[in-house]
Scaffold this motif. Structure first.
Motif, PDB file in Angstrom:
ATOM      1  N   LEU A 126      -4.629  13.424  -0.056  1.00 48.02           N
ATOM      2  CA  LEU A 126      -3.782  12.415   0.582  1.00 48.02           C
ATOM      3  C   LEU A 126      -4.539  11.648   1.661  1.00 48.02           C
ATOM      4  O   LEU A 126      -4.300  10.461   1.863  1.00 48.02           O
ATOM      5  N   ALA A 166       0.825  -1.209   0.000  1.00 49.89           N
ATOM      6  CA  ALA A 166       0.000   0.000   0.000  1.00 49.89           C
ATOM      7  C   ALA A 166       0.860   1.259   0.000  1.00 49.89           C
ATOM      8  O   ALA A 166       0.574   2.220  -0.732  1.00 49.89           O
ATOM      9  N   LEU A 167       1.905   1.281   0.815  1.00 47.43           N
ATOM     10  CA  LEU A 167       2.777   2.456   0.881  1.00 47.43           C
ATOM     11  C   LEU A 167       3.487   2.705  -0.445  1.00 47.43           C
ATOM     12  O   LEU A 167       3.574   3.839  -0.917  1.00 47.43           O
ATOM     13  N   SER A 225      -6.581   9.142  -0.283  1.00 51.15           N
ATOM     14  CA  SER A 225      -5.857   8.266  -1.195  1.00 51.15           C
ATOM     15  C   SER A 225      -5.158   7.104  -0.486  1.00 51.15           C
ATOM     16  O   SER A 225      -5.006   6.034  -1.072  1.00 51.15           O
ATOM     17  N   PHE A 226      -4.728   7.293   0.770  1.00 52.30           N
ATOM     18  CA  PHE A 226      -4.070   6.165   1.433  1.00 52.30           C
ATOM     19  C   PHE A 226      -5.063   5.035   1.690  1.00 52.30           C
ATOM     20  O   PHE A 226      -4.713   3.864   1.602  1.00 52.30           O
ATOM     21  N   VAL A 269       0.840   9.065  -5.705  1.00 52.42           N
ATOM     22  CA  VAL A 269       0.863  10.474  -5.305  1.00 52.42           C
ATOM     23  C   VAL A 269       1.838  11.262  -6.174  1.00 52.42           C
ATOM     24  O   VAL A 269       1.512  12.350  -6.673  1.00 52.42           O
ATOM     25  N   ALA A 326      -5.205   3.187  -1.399  1.00 49.87           N
ATOM     26  CA  ALA A 326      -4.024   2.337  -1.567  1.00 49.87           C
ATOM     27  C   ALA A 326      -4.189   1.022  -0.805  1.00 49.87           C
ATOM     28  O   ALA A 326      -3.843  -0.061  -1.313  1.00 49.87           O
ATOM     29  N   VAL A 373      -4.950   5.386  -6.345  1.00 49.55           N
ATOM     30  CA  VAL A 373      -4.460   6.610  -5.706  1.00 49.55           C
ATOM     31  C   VAL A 373      -4.321   7.744  -6.709  1.00 49.55           C
ATOM     32  O   VAL A 373      -4.593   8.911  -6.391  1.00 49.55           O
ATOM     33  N   TRP A 408       0.978   3.919  -2.896  1.00 49.82           N
ATOM     34  CA  TRP A 408       0.566   5.272  -2.517  1.00 49.82           C
ATOM     35  C   TRP A 408       1.602   6.297  -2.937  1.00 49.82           C
ATOM     36  O   TRP A 408       1.263   7.338  -3.511  1.00 49.82           O
ATOM     37  N   ALA A 419      -2.863  -0.463  -6.316  1.00 49.62           N
ATOM     38  CA  ALA A 419      -2.887   0.692  -5.425  1.00 49.62           C
ATOM     39  C   ALA A 419      -2.596   1.983  -6.185  1.00 49.62           C
ATOM     40  O   ALA A 419      -3.221   3.018  -5.932  1.00 49.62           O
TER      41      ALA A 419
END
Length: 287
Positions: A213, A97-98, A216-217, A105, A220, A163, A101, A159
């Motif tokens: 943001l 996910a990170l 969006s996380f 982004v 994600a 995002v 993301w 993801a």
């Protein structure tokens, strides 16, 4: 000296700190009341759920109950899951996910600012972005699974596409909503297009970008979970899939609860970062 000056009322400056302190105390009391109401609401919902399940008013096989969900989480924490330790599953999903993301982004901000600043580029690419945005992006997860396999790449791709669009549209709108007087003043002072973009447009669009943001996380996480649910070797989404396949409703709800905690922690970090960055902004009303 005129009588009006002599009789003018004197402002008692000693009362001003007292008023500020009263407002601070009222704000603290309000936060305490809100926190207590949230806790009471959660306890009431969980208690009602537990009571209805134990009384068989709702089917505990399908809906489980909070005590069973807690037992499932505790079992995973103490003894691990069939896929390995619970921490490993959380980290695997969080990593996907990170990564998705960050990529989403960065791509959304860069393309949004670019299209917001370059009208010709926006006119050329605009229809294509609208078409891509109209596609239900969740259905792309099986395609990414075919392209990239069961590893994390397919989940990261899912993801990214979730995002990208909310970040892009906010960055694009933020670039378009920049005060034209600021841009004109910068150009009068001799700023180039690059400096106008970096020193005027991007700072002005930052609040728009931060708004996206927060949402969006969560997207994600959804992308990573859906990808794992369809096909993976580990992760929270695979735990959900296995729990569903074995009719373990407590396992499904336990995985959802873990994801909720992760999402709330991420939201808290984003809120903290936003407050640090926008310390110059006046505090908004809590109403």
């Amino acid at each position: 000296m005129s009588p009006e000056v002599i009789n003018a009322p004197v402002v008692d400056t000693a009362k001003v700190p007292g008023r500020a302190e009263s407002r601070a105390q009222a704000a603290r009391r309000r936060k305490l009341v809100v926190s207590a109401a949230r806790v009471l609401l959660l306890v009431a919902v969980l208690g009602l759920w537990e009571g209805l399940s134990r009384a068989k008013i709702i089917d505990p096989f399908n809906f489980s109950m909070p005590s069973q969900i807690w037992d499932q989480i505790w079992t995973w924490v103490m003894h691990g899951t069939a896929l390995g330790s619970l921490g490993e599953q959380i980290w695997y999903t969080l990593y996907e996910a990170l990564l998705g993301w960050v990529f989403g982004v960065v791509a959304g901000v860069l393309l949004g600012i670019a299209l917001g600043r370059i009208r010709l580029l926006a006119e050329v690419l605009g229809p294509y972005i609208k078409v891509l945005n109209s596609i239900p992006r969740i259905v792309l997860a099986p395609i990414f699974l075919i392209w990239f396999g069961l590893g994390p790449s397919s989940k990261v791709a899912s993801a990214v596409v979730l995002v990208f669009f909310p970040v892009f549209f906010n960055a694009f709108q933020g670039a378009r909503e920049v005060d034209r007087n600021l841009v004109a003043n910068a150009r009068i002072l001799g700023a180039s297009d690059r400096r106008v973009t970096l020193q005027v447009v991007i700072p002005s669009a930052t609040s728009w970008i931060f708004t996206s943001l927060h949402v969006s996380f969560g997207f994600a996480l959804i992308g990573a979970i859906v990808g794992e649910y369809i096909g993976a070797t580990k992760g929270i989404g695979l735990l959900v899939s296995q729990s569903q396949n074995t009719f373990n409703s407590a396992g499904v709800y336990a995985a959802m609860a873990i994801l909720a905690v992760v999402a709330l922690a991420a939201e808290g970090l984003l809120t903290f970062a936003e407050r640090r960055i926008f310390r110059w902004k006046p505090a908004g009303s809590d109403d």
